[in-house]
Scaffold this motif. Structure first.
Motif, short mmCIF file in Angstrom:
data_model
loop_
_atom_site.label_atom_id
_atom_site.label_comp_id
_atom_site.label_asym_id
_atom_site.label_seq_id
_atom_site.Cartn_x
_atom_site.Cartn_y
_atom_site.Cartn_z
N ILE A 205 0.87 -1.18 0.00
CA ILE A 205 0.00 0.00 0.00
C ILE A 205 0.90 1.23 0.00
CG2 ILE A 205 -1.75 1.30 1.30
CD1 ILE A 205 -2.59 -1.32 2.60
N PRO A 206 0.62 2.23 -0.82
CA PRO A 206 1.41 3.47 -0.73
C PRO A 206 1.41 4.00 0.70
CG PRO A 206 0.01 3.52 -2.67
CD PRO A 206 -0.39 2.30 -1.88
N MET A 207 2.61 4.23 1.23
CA MET A 207 2.72 4.57 2.65
C MET A 207 3.80 5.63 2.84
SD MET A 207 3.08 1.84 5.80
CE MET A 207 1.68 0.93 5.15
N LEU A 208 3.49 6.61 3.66
CA LEU A 208 4.45 7.67 3.97
C LEU A 208 4.66 7.74 5.47
CD1 LEU A 208 6.12 10.20 3.07
CD2 LEU A 208 4.03 11.54 3.43
N LEU A 209 5.91 7.74 5.89
CA LEU A 209 6.25 7.92 7.30
C LEU A 209 6.60 9.40 7.50
CD1 LEU A 209 8.73 4.92 7.81
CD2 LEU A 209 6.23 4.86 7.58
N VAL A 210 6.16 9.96 8.62
CA VAL A 210 6.47 11.35 8.97
C VAL A 210 7.00 11.35 10.40
CG1 VAL A 210 5.62 13.70 9.13
CG2 VAL A 210 4.57 12.13 7.49
N HIS A 211 8.23 11.82 10.58
CA HIS A 211 8.83 11.73 11.91
C HIS A 211 9.75 12.91 12.17
CE1 HIS A 211 8.58 8.37 14.87
NE2 HIS A 211 9.52 9.08 15.46
N HIS A 212 9.72 13.39 13.41
CA HIS A 212 10.60 14.48 13.83
C HIS A 212 11.92 13.89 14.31
CE1 HIS A 212 12.01 18.20 15.60
NE2 HIS A 212 10.91 18.83 15.23
N THR A 213 13.02 14.50 13.87
CA THR A 213 14.34 14.00 14.26
C THR A 213 14.59 14.10 15.76
OG1 THR A 213 15.33 16.16 13.81
CG2 THR A 213 15.34 14.55 12.02
N LEU A 214 13.88 15.03 16.42
CA LEU A 214 14.08 15.24 17.86
C LEU A 214 12.89 14.75 18.69
CD1 LEU A 214 15.64 18.84 17.74
CD2 LEU A 214 16.83 16.65 17.91
N ASP A 215 12.14 13.81 18.13
CA ASP A 215 11.02 13.23 18.87
C ASP A 215 11.57 12.52 20.11
OD1 ASP A 215 8.81 11.84 19.82
OD2 ASP A 215 8.12 11.25 17.83
N ALA A 216 11.20 13.01 21.29
CA ALA A 216 11.70 12.46 22.55
C ALA A 216 10.73 11.50 23.21
CB ALA A 216 12.04 13.61 23.51
N CYS A 217 9.60 11.23 22.57
CA CYS A 217 8.62 10.30 23.16
C CYS A 217 9.24 8.90 23.17
CB CYS A 217 7.34 10.31 22.32
SG CYS A 217 6.00 9.35 23.06
N PRO A 218 9.27 8.24 24.31
CA PRO A 218 10.00 6.97 24.42
C PRO A 218 9.45 5.84 23.55
CG PRO A 218 8.76 7.44 26.42
CD PRO A 218 8.73 8.68 25.60
N VAL A 219 8.21 5.94 23.11
CA VAL A 219 7.64 4.87 22.27
C VAL A 219 7.79 5.18 20.79
CG1 VAL A 219 5.98 4.16 24.02
CG2 VAL A 219 5.32 5.90 22.34
N SER A 220 8.39 6.31 20.46
CA SER A 220 8.38 6.78 19.08
C SER A 220 9.74 7.36 18.66
CB SER A 220 7.28 7.84 18.90
OG SER A 220 7.19 8.27 17.57
#
Length: 282
Positions: A205-220
């Motif tokens: 399925i066409p899929m896009l991930l979006v993520h912050h380089t400084l994401d400090a959430c421990p599960v992410s």
């Protein structure tokens, strides 16, 4: 004998014009009021969906938004207007996401769940709820493609919905996804497998991930997202550190793309529209 009329024809025309304008404004207001849809999904259980307005009668794409956290955003009607009581990432992307050729809907937690844990999001009960929601959306917009856009813990829902082929999803966008399993702990309100048990690229399925380089959430963590991105496209979000003292996983954090919400939303629309999109923000 009836009383003679002393009304001026000019005043009558004025009154008719005022009434017409008032009726037009009222109709426009009602036409653009978000619509709250409540479905019976399981015995004794209802599921609410908020359809944003305005949208065209035949949009090419319907975006189904799946909030993170508990998922309980408190959809309700107030003074005839549908709204969410609790803030969620997508409420901060409203202008960016609600564009021509798109219809947008956001789900609430079902009536029997105050907190949509990972256990629930991976369950057959959740699959049944989402099947009813997607069936309703497809009946409303039969020619539109369906896209799931999910944030944080909501990405677990999106992954399992896509894997189970619930009424065929056409594309998926995962924001601040939970790509690794998490163990119980003081900073983990809902431990579980995340998306670690799903081979996302194999879903075709066409899929896009979006993520912050400084994401400090421990599960992410960004490193976990980077591992998955070797086989899937990813939009990397940069920016200054979140304000000191801001929650690791809540509003105001990089997990919520603080200060970049609208920019992220616009690039998602670009990707969905087949336009040039930025793989690195800003």
């Amino acid at each position: 004998m009836p009383f003679p009329s002393h009304r001026s024809p000019f005043l009558s025309r004025q009154v008719r014009t005022i009434v017409a304008i008032a009726a037009s404004l009222l109709f426009t207001s009602l036409a653009y009021a978000d619509e709250l849809i409540t479905l019976k999904t399981r015995p004794g259980v209802t599921q609410s969906v908020l359809l944003w307005e305005p949208h065209g009668p035949a949009p090419k794409t319907v975006i189904l938004l799946i909030p993170g956290g508990s998922g309980n955003i408190g959809l309700k009607l107030k003074d005839g207007q549908a709204q969410a009581e609790a803030t969620h990432l997508f409420s901060r992307q409203h202008e960016a996401l609600l564009q021509k050729q798109f219809a947008v809907a956001v789900i609430d937690a079902p009536s029997d769940q105050e907190d949509m844990t990972q256990d629930f999001r991976t369950s057959a009960r959740h699959a049944a709820d989402m099947q009813a929601v997607i069936r309703k959306i497809r009946s409303r917009f039969p020619k539109a493609r369906l896209v799931l856009v999910a944030h944080s813990r909501g990405t677990v829902s999106a992954g399992y919905i896509a894997q189970n082929r619930v009424n065929k999803v056409n594309a998926v966008v995962l924001l601040s996804g939970l790509y690794q399993a998490s163990q119980p702990g003081p900073l983990i309100p809902s431990p579980g497998p995340g998306l670690s048990k799903i081979d996302l690229p194999s879903l075709k399925i066409p899929m896009l991930l979006v993520h912050h380089t400084l994401d400090a959430c421990p599960v992410s963590s960004f490193s976990a997202a980077s591992d998955v991105s070797t086989r899937l496209p990813m939009m990397t979000v940069n920016g200054a550190n979140a304000a000191e003292g801001s929650p690791l996983c809540g509003p105001g954090s990089n997990h919520w793309f603080v200060g970049m919400e609208e920019a992220v939303g616009q690039q998602i629309i670009n990707w969905l529209s087949g336009k040039t999109w930025k793989s690195n923000l800003p």
